[in-house]
Design a protein around this motif. Structure first.
Motif, PDB file in Angstrom:
ATOM      1  N   SER A 141      29.630  38.029  84.858  1.00 41.54           N
ATOM      2  CA  SER A 141      30.427  37.650  83.605  1.00 41.54           C
ATOM      3  C   SER A 141      31.231  38.857  82.987  1.00 41.54           C
ATOM      4  O   SER A 141      31.617  39.130  81.827  1.00 41.54           O
ATOM      5  N   GLY A 198      34.824  37.475  86.006  1.00 36.88           N
ATOM      6  CA  GLY A 198      34.055  36.367  85.971  1.00 36.88           C
ATOM      7  C   GLY A 198      34.046  35.553  84.680  1.00 36.88           C
ATOM      8  O   GLY A 198      34.198  34.272  84.843  1.00 36.88           O
ATOM      9  N   SER A 199      34.389  36.247  83.715  1.00 30.09           N
ATOM     10  CA  SER A 199      34.624  35.482  82.430  1.00 30.09           C
ATOM     11  C   SER A 199      35.798  34.593  82.377  1.00 30.09           C
ATOM     12  O   SER A 199      35.970  33.513  82.096  1.00 30.09           O
ATOM     13  N   ALA A 211      35.500  31.550  84.699  1.00 29.25           N
ATOM     14  CA  ALA A 211      34.504  30.499  83.888  1.00 29.25           C
ATOM     15  C   ALA A 211      35.638  29.638  82.890  1.00 29.25           C
ATOM     16  O   ALA A 211      35.456  28.562  82.869  1.00 29.25           O
ATOM     17  N   ILE A 224      27.671  29.554  84.604  1.00 30.18           N
ATOM     18  CA  ILE A 224      27.601  31.172  84.804  1.00 30.18           C
ATOM     19  C   ILE A 224      26.444  31.854  84.928  1.00 30.18           C
ATOM     20  O   ILE A 224      25.493  31.738  84.272  1.00 30.18           O
ATOM     21  N   THR A 271      24.368  35.297  85.296  1.00 31.82           N
ATOM     22  CA  THR A 271      24.172  36.842  85.161  1.00 31.82           C
ATOM     23  C   THR A 271      22.654  36.702  84.948  1.00 31.82           C
ATOM     24  O   THR A 271      21.784  36.137  84.565  1.00 31.82           O
ATOM     25  N   SER A 331      24.259  36.107  80.003  1.00 35.39           N
ATOM     26  CA  SER A 331      25.486  36.290  79.150  1.00 35.39           C
ATOM     27  C   SER A 331      26.736  35.607  79.629  1.00 35.39           C
ATOM     28  O   SER A 331      26.584  34.973  80.822  1.00 35.39           O
ATOM     29  N   GLY A 332      27.921  35.660  78.896  1.00 35.46           N
ATOM     30  CA  GLY A 332      28.912  34.953  79.583  1.00 35.46           C
ATOM     31  C   GLY A 332      29.866  34.331  78.135  1.00 35.46           C
ATOM     32  O   GLY A 332      29.245  34.261  77.147  1.00 35.46           O
ATOM     33  N   ILE A 377      30.643  25.315  79.765  1.00 35.14           N
ATOM     34  CA  ILE A 377      29.960  26.808  80.312  1.00 35.14           C
ATOM     35  C   ILE A 377      28.646  26.533  79.965  1.00 35.14           C
ATOM     36  O   ILE A 377      28.127  26.703  78.729  1.00 35.14           O
ATOM     37  N   ARG A 428      25.259  28.759  80.450  1.00 32.50           N
ATOM     38  CA  ARG A 428      24.666  30.314  80.889  1.00 32.50           C
ATOM     39  C   ARG A 428      23.362  30.302  81.366  1.00 32.50           C
ATOM     40  O   ARG A 428      22.459  29.781  80.607  1.00 32.50           O
TER      41      ARG A 428
END
Length: 297
Positions: free
Chosen positions: A7, A11-12, A15, A27, A29, A33-34, A40, A42
């Motif tokens: 993220s 990555g962010s 997404a 996503i 991690t 997070s993200g 989305i 997470r």
């Protein structure tokens, strides 16, 4: 389902790009997070744990490798993470879309093109070269998108220099100030990764992210200052001996010594192939810098 591992800036952005296109995104991690978005999900999982990642990637049509272990952990952290992502892609018959640097080429004496051999002699360069070689040997449908140093809000030259620039202090940099260097906008890396993951013609090979013409560090930061409404930056380069001395006690500085060659001579990436093949182009420099400044605030 589109699964994004990592993220950070890329990555962010991947997404959010996918979610904006109406895709369902997961996503992954270590800490869950993200970015927040209705599309989305997470998920907290260790990307180096093959079983955990296999569960997190269930149902994936594309697995995006946007992870980035700490610099000094690359030799030990990347192999299990990459193997886990290959396994997750294979189990789901998914495409593996890899974010990559240019380290695998090693020392260069001309603009880098995708047909150059992966001839790195550095530790980090050999790690990244082996990741792509293992991918090609795996039989997994895959594409690798390579970028140069970032124009972006995190882990970039701008991120490094902006606090001192805003305070009116001298900016000290570990590389040369007046050597041409390609810089890649993180948003362009994300858009390229998404576009090529969807394009079967792109699979099975590496591509360079569309990037603006090479700039020196001085040229880039002078433009950043102008767009941020700051005075002309005062820039100084640390002598090589000072960087080596810092490496005795700072692990990041120690790792930078190995790749300082990228900043002491022209380090130019040719991204014309992806433009001619797929029509992808770089975001204009001023637009990329303005977006970076907005994100940095």
């Amino acid at each position: 389902m589109q699964v994004v591992v990592g993220s950070g800036s890329v990555g962010s952005a991947v997404a959010l790009e996918l979610a904006g296109d109406g895709e369902a995104v997961r996503i992954v991690t270590r800490g869950g997070s993200g970015p927040q978005h209705p599309r989305i999900e997470r998920v907290a999982a260790d990307a180096g744990d093959a079983e955990a990642l296999l569960r997190a990637a269930e149902g994936a049509s594309v697995v995006y490798n946007c992870a980035n272990p700490r610099y000094y952990e690359w030799p030990t952290a990347w192999p299990p993470m990459h193997d886990a992502m290959l396994r997750a892609a294979r189990a789901n018959d998914a495409v593996l879309a890899i974010t990559a640097p240019l380290y695998g080429y090693g020392h260069v004496d001309r603009p880098m093109t995708e047909d150059m051999p992966l001839a790195a002699e550095t530790v980090k360069g050999r790690v990244r070269a082996k990741m792509w070689q293992d991918t090609l040997a795996s039989g997994v449908r895959a594409v690798e998108v390579r970028s140069s140093d970032w124009i972006g809000p995190r882990y970039s030259l701008i991120d490094m220099a902006l606090p001192a620039m805003r305070a009116g202090r001298t900016v000290w940099l570990p590389g040369a100030l007046d050597v041409p260097h390609t810089y890649t906008y993180t948003g362009d890396a994300a858009r390229t990764l998404v576009a090529l993951a969807r394009e079967p013609r792109a699979w099975g090979r590496a591509w360079h992210t569309p990037s603006v013409p090479a700039l020196t560090a001085r040229q880039l930061l002078t433009r950043v200052a102008a767009l941020a409404g700051l005075g002309a930056p005062r820039l100084r380069a640390y002598p090589a001996l000072a960087v080596r001395a810092a490496g005795l006690w700072d692990r990041v500085a120690r790792e930078f010594i190995e790749v300082r060659y990228q900043h002491d001579r022209p380090f130019v990436m040719d991204s014309s192939l992806v433009t001619s093949e797929f029509g992808l182009t770089a975001t204009p420099l001023d637009d990329a810098v303005r977006e970076t400044l907005r994100s940095a605030r």
